[in-house]
Design a protein around this motif. Sequence first.
Motif, PDB file in Angstrom:
ATOM      1  N   GLY A   2      -0.124 -10.298   1.682  1.00  0.00           N
ATOM      2  CA  GLY A   2      -0.112  -9.912   3.095  1.00  0.00           C
ATOM      3  C   GLY A   2       1.013 -10.624   3.825  1.00  0.00           C
ATOM      4  N   ALA A  30       3.748 -10.533   7.577  1.00  0.00           N
ATOM      5  CA  ALA A  30       4.451  -9.662   8.514  1.00  0.00           C
ATOM      6  C   ALA A  30       5.750  -9.091   7.951  1.00  0.00           C
ATOM      7  CB  ALA A  30       4.758 -10.440   9.797  1.00  0.00           C
ATOM      8  N   PHE A  42       6.317  -7.443   5.076  1.00  0.00           N
ATOM      9  CA  PHE A  42       6.220  -6.184   4.352  1.00  0.00           C
ATOM     10  C   PHE A  42       5.030  -5.390   4.864  1.00  0.00           C
ATOM     11  CE2 PHE A  42       8.008  -9.357   1.448  1.00  0.00           C
ATOM     12  CZ  PHE A  42       9.223  -8.765   1.152  1.00  0.00           C
ATOM     13  N   ASP A  43       5.167  -4.056   4.829  1.00  0.00           N
ATOM     14  CA  ASP A  43       4.014  -3.244   5.229  1.00  0.00           C
ATOM     15  C   ASP A  43       3.047  -3.114   4.059  1.00  0.00           C
ATOM     16  OD1 ASP A  43       4.953  -1.232   3.462  1.00  0.00           O
ATOM     17  OD2 ASP A  43       6.180  -0.353   5.049  1.00  0.00           O
ATOM     18  N   ARG A  44       1.883  -2.559   4.324  1.00  0.00           N
ATOM     19  CA  ARG A  44       0.824  -2.495   3.316  1.00  0.00           C
ATOM     20  C   ARG A  44       1.240  -1.691   2.102  1.00  0.00           C
ATOM     21  NH1 ARG A  44      -5.421  -0.513   4.466  1.00  0.00           N
ATOM     22  NH2 ARG A  44      -6.155  -0.710   2.289  1.00  0.00           N
ATOM     23  N   SER A  45       1.913  -0.581   2.330  1.00  0.00           N
ATOM     24  CA  SER A  45       2.334   0.272   1.217  1.00  0.00           C
ATOM     25  C   SER A  45       3.294  -0.462   0.288  1.00  0.00           C
ATOM     26  CB  SER A  45       2.992   1.542   1.750  1.00  0.00           C
ATOM     27  OG  SER A  45       3.480   2.332   0.694  1.00  0.00           O
ATOM     28  N   THR A  46       4.226  -1.208   0.858  1.00  0.00           N
ATOM     29  CA  THR A  46       5.195  -1.952   0.053  1.00  0.00           C
ATOM     30  C   THR A  46       4.503  -3.029  -0.779  1.00  0.00           C
ATOM     31  OG1 THR A  46       6.935  -1.571   1.707  1.00  0.00           O
ATOM     32  CG2 THR A  46       7.269  -3.378   0.141  1.00  0.00           C
ATOM     33  N   GLU A  97       1.370  -3.037  -1.792  1.00  0.00           N
ATOM     34  CA  GLU A  97       0.585  -2.410  -2.851  1.00  0.00           C
ATOM     35  C   GLU A  97       1.467  -1.990  -4.017  1.00  0.00           C
ATOM     36  OE1 GLU A  97      -1.496   0.745  -0.968  1.00  0.00           O
ATOM     37  OE2 GLU A  97      -3.065  -0.560  -0.135  1.00  0.00           O
TER      38      GLU A  97
END
Length: 306
Positions: free
Chosen positions: A47, A49, A51-55, A57
């Motif tokens: 987690g 700030a 990277f976004d969640r998709s990246t 995952e």
Amino acid sequence: MHLQQLLVVIDPTQPQQPALERAAWIARRSGAALELLICEFHGALDGGALFDRSTLEKARASLLEQRRDWLERLAEPLRQEGLKVGIEARWGKPLYKMIDARVAELRPDLVLKTAHSHGLLQRLLLSNSSWQLIRHCPAPLWLVKPDREWQGRRLAAALDPTHSADKPASLDRLLIDCTQALGKALGLEDHYLHSYAPLPRTLVFDAELVADYEYYVERTGARHREAFDALLGQYPIAAPRRHLLQGFAEEALPQFVTDNGIDLLVMGAIARGHLDTALIGHTAERVLEAVDCDLLVIKPVASASQ
């Protein structure tokens, strides 16, 4: 003890996998199937700030895919021998909870993990996965000590027939049954131990005991001999394979292991509260720190889920 399914914990930080070597040795003699389990976790991919969640995952999936490729490379030579080997890669922490979750799903007969020695501070902080698995793993736990060459000749069960460590009588019978079964399945010579330690003279405050300390020591030894013989008398175990030792378990057992070429020490453990284990530690934990052979920790069924 049946040997049909083994769960092998693979250490992603080490090039050598002693637990896998031991599991393969067992499988060649028993026909057991293996599953190689690797658990990964990196805070940077969990987690934040940047990277976004998709990246995140995708990054985790890519790492796990690399680990699966590595597991396949470890498994392939064993499969070529004719062994049945599966793989599993998972993301999460702490390690012992990830292992316990897979144990609940797979229900293996044995869990094998390499156990490196760690200092007292780490044990008190409950930060090492081996200590946590000793307390919580519901399946028999085979901890492989990597610093000693495996000979595969003898195993020994450490018994407590007087129940001085608050272990139930049924646990001793379970240890004997498992030790006999392993000895037969794996071609190991089985031995049975019990150690006891009378109070040192300096700690005896009863005036009558101080006056006749030698008699107290003799009486203590006789009581333990009687309990030990009564327990083993229920089994066809020859006298040369029965060993009554005088001394504290964490000293007497490692010395016996060294002097007699024991490859695997079988011990029982019961689940207790966190505070108790943090301040004292199980006998099995203290012995693990001192012994130079593999250790198999077995719990009674009632306490394995605690």
